[in-house]
Design an enzyme around this catalytic site. Structure first.
Site, PDB file in Angstrom:
ATOM      1  N   THR A   1       7.696   0.185   4.033  1.00 49.64           N
ATOM      2  CA  THR A   1       8.050   1.579   3.770  1.00 49.64           C
ATOM      3  C   THR A   1       9.366   1.664   3.009  1.00 49.64           C
ATOM      4  OG1 THR A   1       6.853   2.514   5.651  1.00 49.64           O
ATOM      5  CG2 THR A   1       8.708   3.775   4.829  1.00 49.64           C
TER       6      THR A   1
ATOM      7  N   PHE B   1       0.809  -1.219   0.000  1.00 46.53           N
ATOM      8  CA  PHE B   1       0.000   0.000   0.000  1.00 46.53           C
ATOM      9  C   PHE B   1       0.838   1.262   0.000  1.00 46.53           C
ATOM     10  CE2 PHE B   1       0.890  -0.207   4.509  1.00 46.53           C
ATOM     11  CZ  PHE B   1       0.769   1.085   4.985  1.00 46.53           C
ATOM     12  N   LYS B   2       2.058   1.168   0.486  1.00 49.64           N
ATOM     13  CA  LYS B   2       2.890   2.366   0.613  1.00 49.64           C
ATOM     14  C   LYS B   2       3.381   2.881  -0.728  1.00 49.64           C
ATOM     15  CE  LYS B   2       3.964   1.240   5.349  1.00 49.64           C
ATOM     16  NZ  LYS B   2       4.938   0.856   6.370  1.00 49.64           N
ATOM     17  N   ASP B   3       3.149   2.105  -1.795  1.00 48.31           N
ATOM     18  CA  ASP B   3       3.495   2.608  -3.127  1.00 48.31           C
ATOM     19  C   ASP B   3       2.722   3.884  -3.455  1.00 48.31           C
ATOM     20  OD1 ASP B   3       5.404   0.727  -4.005  1.00 48.31           O
ATOM     21  OD2 ASP B   3       3.839  -0.713  -4.513  1.00 48.31           O
TER      22      ASP B   3
END
Length: 436
Positions: A139, A106-108
């Site tokens: 991250t 999701f951190k993309d």
């Protein structure tokens, strides 16, 4: 739009300073001075809008005073270059898959937004920016790949030795170029502490331009709100109450969901789902907030004992603890419960969860079971199960096929330096690095 420090609402800075500094001088996190509420017409038309069209309107509401329409469009198009499917797992339960980006986590979303915005804001600057990042897993890979080969930016990643999965580690340690990795003899909280100390060190900041790409940075945190709007747009039953369960470690992702709700998105309840690093669920259950040493678990990206974004969560509710506790419920689960959920969901539905998604699923089910038929729910699947292949294979008794993007990282060679768990050692590294 001005941004204030959670430790001092009177301290206000521009968007550029908030993004480039990352952390306020008083160690507070930056927050938007005001949170715009989107009009009812926006929500009525949500199902007709693309992910990008939603992004243009949300980001414009927040940043239109600082960025041109073209800059906002370029920023959103760069960030939302991949989908976030909403998948039905069972009746009334949906999974928001956030692992379809370059590093399958999701951190993309936040890393791509942050790198693009930073390059916009730094245009014309002669000095290099040093991006300092502490990571417990995803991250590091998202930021490394988001900033890879970006001119004028050097990224320095600190991560706890032996406490991230092999795939996560390979995703950020094999790149080289402007990505520099430090393996710290300690836990994630030690890495995070050193990064924060560096931002507050006067001598360091006089000699180099330091910033962060952790979720403490508004440019990493704010864009995560976009996929909450997108998920709601695709829910088939808009009339039912909605609860969203967020697997949480540093709590930036939950904070982004609350930001979306504060902007008008009709989410009725949030679940803060954690592993045994349970300081926030304990607070929500009545205990004082008290940071603790982190505990190592299967869901390692959530192994955070002192979540930085806690005070941002409070700020989103105007520091009203009672309102916070009304809108957010907290649950925690151990590794055995996590594994049982992974196995049960696979057996009953065929869906494969990673350990973090399993924690989110457990929190959602625990809440919904208390209110039969009243709520529909979304839980977040924050990373592709292949990033935790050894755990998934063992728990489910399978040989999970890895996506080609993950296979490619495994073949790379690690490029790391070992750093003792000591701020002075880190400071000396930065001084030496500044002369390279």
């Amino acid at each position: 739009m001005k941004f204030y420090s959670t430790n001092n609402p009177g301290h206000k800075v521009s968007l550029k300073e908030a993004v480039i500094k990352g952390l306020a001088p008083d160690q507070g996190l930056y927050m938007p001075e005001s949170i715009p509420v989107l009009p009812r017409s926006f929500f009525d038309k949500l199902p007709e809008k693309s992910f990008q069209e939603i992004g243009y309107e949300v980001i414009s509401a927040l940043f239109k005073a600082d960025l041109s329409p073209k800059q906002i469009k370029d920023l959103v198009d760069h960030t939302l270059a991949f989908d976030a499917p909403l998948v039905k797992v069972e009746a009334g339960i949906y999974c928001l898959e956030l692992f379809h980006g370059p590093t399958l986590a999701f951190k993309d979303f936040g890393a791509r937004f942050c790198s693009k915005l930073m390059s916009m804001l730094m245009e014309g600057e002669k000095r290099k920016v040093r991006v300092l990042v502490a990571t417990s897993g995803d991250t590091g890979s998202a930021v490394a790949n988001g900033f890879y080969k970006i001119p004028g930016v050097e990224v320095i990643i600190l991560y706890p030795k032996g406490k991230v999965s092999e795939l996560q580690e390979k995703q950020f340690t094999t790149l080289g170029e402007n990505i520099h990795c430090l393996e710290v003899e300690g836990v994630f909280d030690d890495c995070q502490k050193m990064v924060k100390e560096a931002f507050l060190d006067k001598e360091l900041n006089e000699r180099m331009m330091l910033t962060s790409a952790n979720s403490i940075n508004v440019a990493r945190w704010i864009p995560q709100s976009l996929y909450y709007f997108y998920a709601y747009a695709r829910l088939p039953e808009k009339h039912k109450k909605l609860v969203v369960s967020v697997p949480s470690g540093n709590f930036g992702n939950l904070g982004a969901g609350i930001l979306a709700e504060r902007m008008g998105l009709p989410i009725d309840m949030f679940i803060a789902s954690t592993n045994l690093n349970k300081v926030v669920p304990e607070f929500l259950d009545g205990a004082p907030f008290s940071a603790k040493p982190s505990i190592q678990t299967l869901s390692n990206s959530m192994d955070v004992g002192n979540p930085s974004n806690f005070y941002r969560l409070l700020a989103l509710y105007n520091n009203d603890e009672n309102l916070f506790k009304e809108k957010v419920k907290g649950y925690f689960f151990d590794d055995e419960e996590t594994q049982q959920a992974m196995a049960k969901v696979k057996a009953e539905t065929g869906y494969i969860l990673d350990p973090h998604g399993a924690v989110g699923f457990l929190g959602l089910k625990k809440f919904i079971n208390q209110y039969p038929g009243e709520y529909q729910g979304i839980f977040l699947e924050t990373a592709h199960p292949g990033k935790f292949k050894s755990v998934v294979d063992e728990v489910l008794g399978i040989n999970l096929e890895l996506p080609d993007r993950l296979k490619k990282f495994l073949s790379g060679s690690k490029k790391v330096e070992v750093l003792e768990n000591d701020f002075d050692a880190f400071k000396n590294y930065l001084f030496e690095f500044n002369h390279v």
